[in-house]
Design an enzyme around this catalytic site. Sequence first.
Site, mmCIF file in Angstrom:
data_model
loop_
_atom_site.group_PDB
_atom_site.id
_atom_site.type_symbol
_atom_site.label_atom_id
_atom_site.label_comp_id
_atom_site.label_asym_id
_atom_site.label_seq_id
_atom_site.Cartn_x
_atom_site.Cartn_y
_atom_site.Cartn_z
ATOM 1 N N SER A 117 0.826 -1.207 0.000
ATOM 2 C CA SER A 117 0.000 0.000 0.000
ATOM 3 C C SER A 117 0.857 1.252 0.000
ATOM 4 O O SER A 117 1.884 1.320 0.692
ATOM 5 C CB SER A 117 -0.900 0.007 1.237
ATOM 6 O OG SER A 117 -1.541 1.259 1.387
ATOM 7 N N ALA A 118 0.421 2.253 -0.739
ATOM 8 C CA ALA A 118 1.101 3.547 -0.731
ATOM 9 C C ALA A 118 0.868 4.304 0.567
ATOM 10 O O ALA A 118 1.503 5.343 0.796
ATOM 11 C CB ALA A 118 0.623 4.384 -1.914
ATOM 12 N N TYR A 141 -3.223 -0.271 10.101
ATOM 13 C CA TYR A 141 -3.286 -0.958 8.809
ATOM 14 C C TYR A 141 -2.022 -0.694 7.993
ATOM 15 O O TYR A 141 -1.381 -1.632 7.494
ATOM 16 C CB TYR A 141 -4.509 -0.504 8.007
ATOM 17 C CG TYR A 141 -4.361 -0.777 6.534
ATOM 18 C CD1 TYR A 141 -4.393 -2.079 6.044
ATOM 19 C CD2 TYR A 141 -4.125 0.271 5.638
ATOM 20 C CE1 TYR A 141 -4.212 -2.333 4.687
ATOM 21 C CE2 TYR A 141 -3.950 0.019 4.291
ATOM 22 C CZ TYR A 141 -3.996 -1.282 3.815
ATOM 23 O OH TYR A 141 -3.799 -1.533 2.487
ATOM 24 N N TYR A 168 -0.033 -0.278 -3.938
ATOM 25 C CA TYR A 168 -1.235 0.273 -4.557
ATOM 26 C C TYR A 168 -1.508 1.662 -4.017
ATOM 27 O O TYR A 168 -1.345 1.934 -2.823
ATOM 28 C CB TYR A 168 -2.469 -0.563 -4.226
ATOM 29 C CG TYR A 168 -2.434 -2.018 -4.548
ATOM 30 C CD1 TYR A 168 -1.482 -2.578 -5.397
ATOM 31 C CD2 TYR A 168 -3.383 -2.864 -3.992
ATOM 32 C CE1 TYR A 168 -1.484 -3.932 -5.680
ATOM 33 C CE2 TYR A 168 -3.404 -4.219 -4.273
ATOM 34 C CZ TYR A 168 -2.443 -4.746 -5.109
ATOM 35 O OH TYR A 168 -2.464 -6.091 -5.376
#
Length: 325
Positions: A117-118, A141, A168
């Site tokens: 994740s970005a 998260y 992402y």
Amino acid sequence: MRVLITGGAGYIGSTVASACLDAGIDPVILDSLVTGRREFAEGRVFYEGDISDGPLIDKIFTEYPDIEAVVHCAALIVVPDSVADPVGYYRANVAKSLEFVDHLLRNGCTRMIFSSSASIYRAGDDHTVTEESPLDPQSPYARTKAVCEAMFADIAASRPIRILSLRYFNPIGADPSMRTGLQLRRPSHALGKMIEAYEEGVPFQITGTGYPTRDGTGIRDYVHVWDLAAAHVAALRRFDALDTDVINLGTGAGTTVRELAEAFNRVVDRPIELVEAPARPGDVAGAHTRSDRAHRLLGWHARFSIEDGIRHSLEWARLRDSRLS
């Protein structure tokens, strides 16, 4: 080519599986169905179970010894939920991923693509990042993704496995063929809330208007889920030739929440009203990518527009209840 896709009955995993099928790659789906949908695995080789279940992983590789790579999409992903339940998020996203990689090593699997994740980045003053930008995850998260990446790097440095992290940005849209889409009837992200407001005829709440962006609302890089899936196909085909372990997947353009709402109102027949509200726990100003690494190494760039993503999301929302029993 055959690949194992964990979380392959979820939103992104099922779309990756569809893109693989369309490209002549045979997916094997593993999903616990905690958030995934059985319907999204129909017509595909499917195992229901947990990524930490060693005997099940052994069974999959025994029955499909020609699996050449794994796409690891299984994770919990809702930021406010991670703030409320960090133990559950670290258990599901980190502890189980460690067990899973151990099972892959035992079965001789040497290639894995990790859905990262970005959200792990610290954005620059212009809200842009590259793969070299500093990491500063701001929610449990996001920290689970950063911890997994570091854990995988340590494992790959000493064991016979290569792990590519695809970071992402913000997925929107649905499979253009409408095979799958967001399985949740009430998703928590901005576009999902806009669709909910549109369907119910109520205002859309812009959560957070004091960020240091051009209009005060959070900024994101909204990338169509089918573009994300196409990047996975490219990564699978070029895996052994890649000279990096990290690639950002985004459009390269930042869109604020207010701009997304304005694009939404250009697409729909009945504009939604916008109202301002406090920021949600764990939310940050956001970022978008300015790297060309995905284009250079994967021959990939985003093809679909923000409006395409909104149209496909709306089309899927109209079909979702009839497709999901």
